[in-house]
Design a protein around this motif. Sequence first.
Motif, PDB file in Angstrom:
ATOM      1  N   LEU A   1      35.947  -4.228  14.644  1.00  0.00           N
ATOM      2  CA  LEU A   1      34.946  -3.167  14.491  1.00  0.00           C
ATOM      3  C   LEU A   1      33.548  -3.706  14.207  1.00  0.00           C
ATOM      4  N   PRO A   2      33.366  -4.635  13.260  1.00  0.00           N
ATOM      5  CA  PRO A   2      31.994  -5.142  13.030  1.00  0.00           C
ATOM      6  C   PRO A   2      31.409  -5.878  14.229  1.00  0.00           C
ATOM      7  N   LEU A   3      32.273  -6.448  15.082  1.00  0.00           N
ATOM      8  CA  LEU A   3      31.790  -7.239  16.213  1.00  0.00           C
ATOM      9  C   LEU A   3      31.325  -6.377  17.374  1.00  0.00           C
ATOM     10  N   HIS A   4      31.939  -5.214  17.564  1.00  0.00           N
ATOM     11  CA  HIS A   4      31.684  -4.429  18.769  1.00  0.00           C
ATOM     12  C   HIS A   4      31.257  -2.997  18.472  1.00  0.00           C
ATOM     13  N   ARG A   5      30.923  -2.705  17.233  1.00  0.00           N
ATOM     14  CA  ARG A   5      30.495  -1.349  16.922  1.00  0.00           C
ATOM     15  C   ARG A   5      29.213  -0.992  17.647  1.00  0.00           C
ATOM     16  N   SER A   6      28.320  -1.962  17.812  1.00  0.00           N
ATOM     17  CA  SER A   6      27.042  -1.694  18.474  1.00  0.00           C
ATOM     18  C   SER A   6      27.193  -1.488  19.982  1.00  0.00           C
ATOM     19  N   ASP A   7      28.375  -1.816  20.544  1.00  0.00           N
ATOM     20  CA  ASP A   7      28.571  -1.622  21.981  1.00  0.00           C
ATOM     21  C   ASP A   7      28.768  -0.157  22.340  1.00  0.00           C
ATOM     22  N   TYR A   8      29.075   0.670  21.353  1.00  0.00           N
ATOM     23  CA  TYR A   8      29.363   2.086  21.616  1.00  0.00           C
ATOM     24  C   TYR A   8      28.139   2.931  21.280  1.00  0.00           C
ATOM     25  N   HIS A   9      27.748   3.734  22.242  1.00  0.00           N
ATOM     26  CA  HIS A   9      26.638   4.675  22.059  1.00  0.00           C
ATOM     27  C   HIS A   9      27.191   6.077  22.340  1.00  0.00           C
ATOM     28  N   VAL A  10      27.617   6.732  21.271  1.00  0.00           N
ATOM     29  CA  VAL A  10      28.318   8.005  21.391  1.00  0.00           C
ATOM     30  C   VAL A  10      27.364   9.144  21.079  1.00  0.00           C
ATOM     31  N   ASN A  11      27.357  10.138  21.965  1.00  0.00           N
ATOM     32  CA  ASN A  11      26.581  11.353  21.735  1.00  0.00           C
ATOM     33  C   ASN A  11      27.413  12.292  20.875  1.00  0.00           C
TER      34      ASN A  11
END
Length: 256
Positions: A54-64
């Motif tokens: 989660l800390p590594l790839h949380r920024s990859d998600y851009h959720v509306n």
Amino acid sequence: MRIDISMLPALAAAFMLIFARIGAMVMLLPGLGEVNIPVRLRLGIALALTLILLPLHRSDYHVNMTTMAPMLVLLVHEIIIGVVLGATARVTLSALAVAGSVIAQQLGLGFVTTVDPTQGQQGALIGNFLTILGLTLLFATDMHHLVIAALDQSYKIFSPGELMPSGDVAALATRAFATAFKIGIQLSAPFIVFGLVFNLGLGVLARLMPQMQVFFIGVPLSILGGFLMLAAVVAIMMGTFLDYFGGVMHELTPRG
């Protein structure tokens, strides 16, 4: 003291999406996704991996967060990616089942079946033995770390929010099935040669000595010779399989 909780909905959404990808993959992974593994254990492993990634790839998600439609589309997309990754590893393991079935047929043991613990259904005895041995070696040699690395690096191949390349997925599936069958035949090649030579010899013997009951002599000798050959080449077979499994996982782990 004021605590800002405005980021919690986005964090929860990212957690759910990452868990969807990891959970779908864990449910199909060899050794972890078996029917006799408790669901709580598989769920715990998936949750632990989610907390790590989660800390590594949380920024990859851009959720509306204003509507549920994009969230549901992303959720389905992540589940499909997890299924593709898990199924690739599962198909890789099936090379041992193919090899075991061919070996059993060549030794005259094709009718001897037991319950395959990795599939929950009947399978050839030698195929089940090779599958369990292969799973044991995967964990003993830390090859399962490559699976976790492939899961981590899958965010470079299948980026969240981007349209899944269906052509690449179809090519991956086709190549995985074809390679698994090819490796299975290659692993069983010595036994195919043994069966061919042995049956030709029995045919010649039956023509030279028609009064001899060749069947009653040939079957025990075929089983004995096959098991002796299996004991001699099983180490080479497992080494070849481990190299093949590692190669497949490295394909899913791009560098750079």
